[in-house]
Enzyme design. Structure first.
Site, PDB file in Angstrom:
ATOM      1  N   GLY A 127       0.825  -1.203   0.000  1.00 37.57           N
ATOM      2  CA  GLY A 127       0.000   0.000   0.000  1.00 37.57           C
ATOM      3  C   GLY A 127       0.857   1.248   0.000  1.00 37.57           C
ATOM      4  CD  GLU A 244       8.578  -2.173  -5.822  1.00 39.04           C
ATOM      5  OE1 GLU A 244       7.579  -2.365  -6.532  1.00 39.04           O
ATOM      6  OE2 GLU A 244       8.646  -1.271  -4.962  1.00 39.04           O
ATOM      7  CG  ASN A 380      11.938   3.565 -16.302  1.00 38.65           C
ATOM      8  OD1 ASN A 380      11.940   2.932 -15.247  1.00 38.65           O
ATOM      9  ND2 ASN A 380      11.984   2.971 -17.480  1.00 38.65           N
ATOM     10  CD  GLU A 381       9.270   9.130 -16.902  1.00 39.21           C
ATOM     11  OE1 GLU A 381       8.968   8.957 -18.090  1.00 39.21           O
ATOM     12  OE2 GLU A 381       8.939   8.348 -15.989  1.00 39.21           O
TER      13      GLU A 381
END
Length: 394
Positions: A127, A244, A380-381
């Site tokens: 979350g 992650e 990705n930015e």
């Protein structure tokens, strides 16, 4: 810096390869290879096989049920599982919450939750993201107000992957509005059967029910479910995201999928010759292969550093950024090579109706699903900003 595996590591690779060959159910590997959705029971079945062998929680220390592997051994295991089309392990408990509890959790939390992650009793979901608070995670608005021995939680989370299967959710919640936005966030563990918690499905563009939105309305969560200290959540969140992002890079998955494309390019023909002989497709495949090789070397550099005792830094963002681009490029190439035979949303087309590989009808849905790779885990930015800030500061 030595990027070659040692004799012991090569022997370990052979051991892992042999175990997977002898224990991975064929029907599961075939479903994964075809890009088809696995059931909850199928995912848990493979995890139970690995848990019995003691190989499920690759990054955990032995005292908490992990194998005590080195970073290189974890890499080898991940690569071999990917190349064999083994079901991907649930990251939320094993690779996200587990490391967080090991570093920030109380001994009671470790004793309570870690064994239940290993034996499949608890299925966790994440979350973090909210409407209006995805890449700008610090702007999250879900509130947790202390009321005696509980926090009262109100707000909404979105893009909750596989939440429909989950029993519990770990959440970032706002416990203070003082100071910088990052300073008022806490990390909370919440049972999904708590009164006031509601899960609603979100259907993705390729038709799957993979993600959800979660609503909290005066949900009371015990204070002992707080991980770390109150308002320490931003530090914990950054630690979790490092794990992650490295996992998202998926070097092994890209290597497997590129091999699948190579095989396909010899089968599918255009103008009487295989796609592999088409100069446009050959050039695209060669470019992807070069990018994948460079990414693999970067990954090996990280492993070599870890073997020497150094911590990973900005490399996790670099791997996430390039890894998702490579995986998307391979799926795009695969779908493009099939052309109209990559029938989108064509689960109703059997392999007997197509003179192409059995997984062709899933090429377009898998392509659409993988568009999300460049967004989740920090877009990705955002990764470009992290890399630039680290490498060009001075």
């Amino acid at each position: 810096m030595d990027l070659e595996f040692t004799d012991e590591e090569r022997a370990f690779r052979d051991e892992v390869r042999s175990f997977i060959r002898d224990n991975l159910p064929r029907e599961l590997a075939e479903k994964v290879s075809a890009g088809r959705e696995l059931t909850k029971d199928e995912i848990l079945h493979w995890q139970a096989i690995l848990h019995k062998r003691g190989w499920l929680a690759a990054s955990w220390p032995e005292e908490y049920g992990g194998p005590g592997w080195t970073a290189v051994q974890r890499h080898i295991f991940s690569e071999e599982c990917a190349m064999a089309s083994a079901p991907r392990l649930l990251p939320f408990g094993l690779h996200m919450l587990g490391p967080v509890l090991l570093k920030f959790g109380s001994e009671e939390q470790k004793r309570t939750y870690l064994p239940r992650i290993l034996d499949g009793s608890d299925w966790w979901c994440q979350g973090y993201s909210e409407p209006g608070a995805g890449s700008d995670l610090a702007s999250l608005k879900t509130r947790a107000v202390r009321d005696g021995d509980a926090y009262v939680v109100n707000g909404q989370k979105t893009w909750t992957t596989l939440g429909q299967h989950a029993d519990k959710i770990f959440c970032l919640v706002r416990t203070s509005t003082e100071g910088k936005p990052q300073e008022g966030i806490s990390f909370l563990l919440i049972d999904l059967d708590t009164p006031g918690v509601e899960m609603r499905p979100i259907r993705l563009i390729e038709g799957r029910h993979e993600v959800n939105e979660v609503f909290f309305t005066d949900a009371r969560v015990p204070v002992e479910n707080l991980v770390g200290q109150e308002n320490q959540g931003w530090t914990i969140a950054k630690y979790l995201l490092t794990h992650e992002r490295t996992n998202i890079a998926g070097v092994g998955f890209s290597a497997r999928d590129l091999a699948r494309y190579r095989k396909l390019s010899e089968q599918v023909t255009r103008d009487g010759r295989p796609i592999a002989e088409n100069p446009v497709y050959a050039a695209r495949a060669a470019e992807i292969e070069a990018d994948l090789e460079a990414m693999s070397i970067t990954n090996l550099r990280m492993l070599a550093n870890a073997r020497d005792g150094a911590a990973s830094g900005v490399e996790s963002s670099m791997l996430k950024l390039k890894g998702t681009q490579v995986r998307q490029a391979i799926q795009d190439l695969y779908r493009s090579a099939l052309g109209p035979l990559a029938a989108p949303m064509a689960d109703d087309l059997s392999e007997n109706e197509l003179a192409v590989p059995a997984d062709a009808a899933r090429a377009a849905p898998v392509y659409f699903n993988n568009r999300k790779l460049s967004i989740y885990g920090g877009s990705n930015e955002i990764q470009r900003n992290i890399v630039a800030k680290e490498l060009f500061r001075g």
